[in-house]
Design an enzyme around this catalytic site. Structure first.
Site, mmCIF file in Angstrom:
data_model
loop_
_atom_site.group_PDB
_atom_site.id
_atom_site.type_symbol
_atom_site.label_atom_id
_atom_site.label_comp_id
_atom_site.label_asym_id
_atom_site.label_seq_id
_atom_site.Cartn_x
_atom_site.Cartn_y
_atom_site.Cartn_z
ATOM 1 N N ASN A 131 7.965 13.606 8.571
ATOM 2 C CA ASN A 131 9.346 13.668 9.068
ATOM 3 C C ASN A 131 10.239 13.755 7.847
ATOM 4 O OD1 ASN A 131 8.203 10.669 9.174
ATOM 5 N ND2 ASN A 131 10.259 10.673 8.308
ATOM 6 N N SER A 174 -1.651 7.115 7.655
ATOM 7 C CA SER A 174 -1.212 7.090 9.056
ATOM 8 C C SER A 174 -1.427 8.442 9.713
ATOM 9 C CB SER A 174 0.280 6.782 9.160
ATOM 10 O OG SER A 174 0.557 5.533 8.638
ATOM 11 N N HIS A 229 -5.510 -2.305 15.479
ATOM 12 C CA HIS A 229 -5.435 -1.411 14.330
ATOM 13 C C HIS A 229 -6.160 -2.026 13.138
ATOM 14 C CE1 HIS A 229 -2.634 1.580 15.915
ATOM 15 N NE2 HIS A 229 -2.168 0.577 16.641
ATOM 16 N N HIS A 285 -0.695 -2.635 4.469
ATOM 17 C CA HIS A 285 0.667 -2.392 3.987
ATOM 18 C C HIS A 285 1.342 -3.706 3.594
ATOM 19 C CE1 HIS A 285 0.000 1.169 6.629
ATOM 20 N NE2 HIS A 285 0.643 1.792 5.652
ATOM 21 N N HIS A 307 8.694 7.546 15.593
ATOM 22 C CA HIS A 307 7.281 7.395 15.270
ATOM 23 C C HIS A 307 6.418 8.498 15.884
ATOM 24 C CE1 HIS A 307 4.047 5.148 13.488
ATOM 25 N NE2 HIS A 307 3.348 5.341 14.589
ATOM 26 N N MET A 311 5.579 3.812 2.344
ATOM 27 C CA MET A 311 5.398 2.374 2.162
ATOM 28 C C MET A 311 3.972 1.997 1.751
ATOM 29 S SD MET A 311 7.550 1.189 5.506
ATOM 30 C CE MET A 311 8.937 2.157 6.094
ATOM 31 N N SER A 312 3.265 2.930 1.168
ATOM 32 C CA SER A 312 1.880 2.634 0.756
ATOM 33 C C SER A 312 1.606 3.305 -0.585
ATOM 34 C CB SER A 312 0.914 3.178 1.824
ATOM 35 O OG SER A 312 0.966 4.590 1.874
ATOM 36 N N ALA A 333 1.289 9.313 5.112
ATOM 37 C CA ALA A 333 2.349 10.054 5.788
ATOM 38 C C ALA A 333 3.642 9.598 5.119
ATOM 39 C CB ALA A 333 2.367 9.716 7.269
ATOM 40 N N TYR A 342 4.396 -4.329 3.974
ATOM 41 C CA TYR A 342 5.364 -4.723 5.007
ATOM 42 C C TYR A 342 4.728 -5.486 6.176
ATOM 43 C CZ TYR A 342 3.953 -0.563 7.716
ATOM 44 O OH TYR A 342 3.240 0.370 8.399
ATOM 45 N N GLU A 343 3.390 -5.425 6.269
ATOM 46 C CA GLU A 343 2.707 -6.213 7.308
ATOM 47 C C GLU A 343 2.479 -7.644 6.840
ATOM 48 O OE1 GLU A 343 -0.818 -4.171 9.222
ATOM 49 O OE2 GLU A 343 -0.353 -2.719 7.658
HETATM 50 CL CL1 6GU Z 1 11.487 8.234 6.123
HETATM 51 N N1 6GU Z 1 10.356 6.204 4.969
HETATM 52 C C1 6GU Z 1 9.326 5.433 4.665
HETATM 53 N N2 6GU Z 1 9.555 4.363 3.922
HETATM 54 N N3 6GU Z 1 8.075 5.659 5.064
HETATM 55 C C2 6GU Z 1 7.862 6.743 5.808
HETATM 56 C C3 6GU Z 1 8.883 7.596 6.166
HETATM 57 C C4 6GU Z 1 10.164 7.283 5.718
HETATM 58 N N4 6GU Z 1 8.369 8.576 6.923
HETATM 59 C C5 6GU Z 1 7.062 8.338 7.019
HETATM 60 N N5 6GU Z 1 6.742 7.231 6.345
#
Ligand code: 6GU
Length: 263
Positions: A226, A31, A62, A84, A238, A202-203, A114, A86-87
């Site tokens: 973050n 990302s 995307h 992903h 985001h 998540m990847s 990311a 989650y998609e």
């Molecule tokens: Cl805080 N959590 C998850 N699951 N994925 C992220 C994230 C946090 N920050 C960027 N990608």
């Protein structure tokens, strides 16, 4: 080594395109890191939507593309846009870039993502070389367990050394896979920290799992976009992810070019 059936159709289509025959490395762009595509010389971009058998992203606009070309004088393929879980993709579909890389003969894999920082000594914008993975409910494949290491430890040191030679400070740590789609709760992050995780995302875990099974040599790098829930008082948003990626995209590109050149 057995690849999922849908891979054959994809590989057949790609072989019919005029792509280079000796591809050294595959790069999966995380990302906000898709801008690396601008670093690819003689790029030949194939939209995922043109590739029969390729999973189709539900998120319009995307869809992503597969780019062939050269980086540091070597033939590479780069996946801009990933799948992903989650998609709605299966873990196996999430590993599609790895199957494609394997079937086209690449034997090195550079994965990026990311991720949220869990380690309190990390800062937004840090680059973390992944040394370990916590799979956290990842149930990927009926094809059996891997006997192989996910990440070559020697490579972790080498990657950090190459980064240092470029004047880049890196972190090193364990990435925990979270299924998403929601960010974690503060309690989950506290628990993850106790488990030994330094960053969450998540990847990457599905891809690295299959890469290990297929004996691709893999390196994985997280951009800490973050801090995870509860690490600072601030809310996750985001735009922050995007800003962090933008602020490090040149360093990220420098590092990946060096890895392609030297690994
Ligand atoms: Cl805080 N959590 C998850 N699951 N994925 C992220 C994230 C946090 N920050 C960027 N990608």
């Amino acid at each position: 080594m057995k690849l999922p059936d849908f891979t054959d159709q994809i590989a057949d289509y790609l072989q019919q395109q005029e792509i280079p025959d000796a591809i050294e490395a595959a790069i999966i762009l995380g990302s906000g890191l898709g801008g690396f595509a601008d670093e690819i010389k003689n790029p030949q971009a194939i939209p995922y939507g043109n590739i029969p058998g390729m999973p189709v992203s539900s998120v319009k606009g995307h869809a992503g593309e597969l780019i062939f070309g050269t980086v540091s004088g070597k033939n590479i393929m780069a996946f801009s846009g990933r799948f992903h879980h989650y998609e709605g993709f299966s873990f196996e579909q999430a590993a599609t870039p790895v199957y494609i890389a394997k079937s086209l003969g690449a034997n090195k894999l550079i994965v990026s993502n990311a991720a949220g920082g869990i380690n309190t000594s990390f800062s937004v914008g840090d680059l973390m070389v992944i040394e370990g993975i916590i799979r956290n409910n990842l149930a990927i494949s009926p094809r059996g367990n891997t006997k192989h290491r996910y990440l070559h430890h020697q490579w972790v040191d080498e990657v950090r050394q190459l980064a240092a030679n470029l004047g880049l400070v890196t972190q090193q740590g364990t990435y925990i896979f979270s299924t998403g789609p929601n960010y974690e709760t503060k309690s989950e992050i506290r628990a993850f920290r106790k488990m030994g995780a330094d960053a969450v995302g998540m990847s990457t875990a599905p891809e690295l799992f299959e890469a290990a099974r297929l004996e691709l040599k893999s390196v994985a790098i997280s951009l800490i976009s973050n801090m995870a829930a509860g690490v600072t008082g601030e809310k996750l948003d985001h735009d922050e992810v995007k800003a962090a990626a933008d602020s490090r995209k040149e360093d990220f590109a420098k590092l990946v070019k060096e890895l392609v050149a030297k690994l």
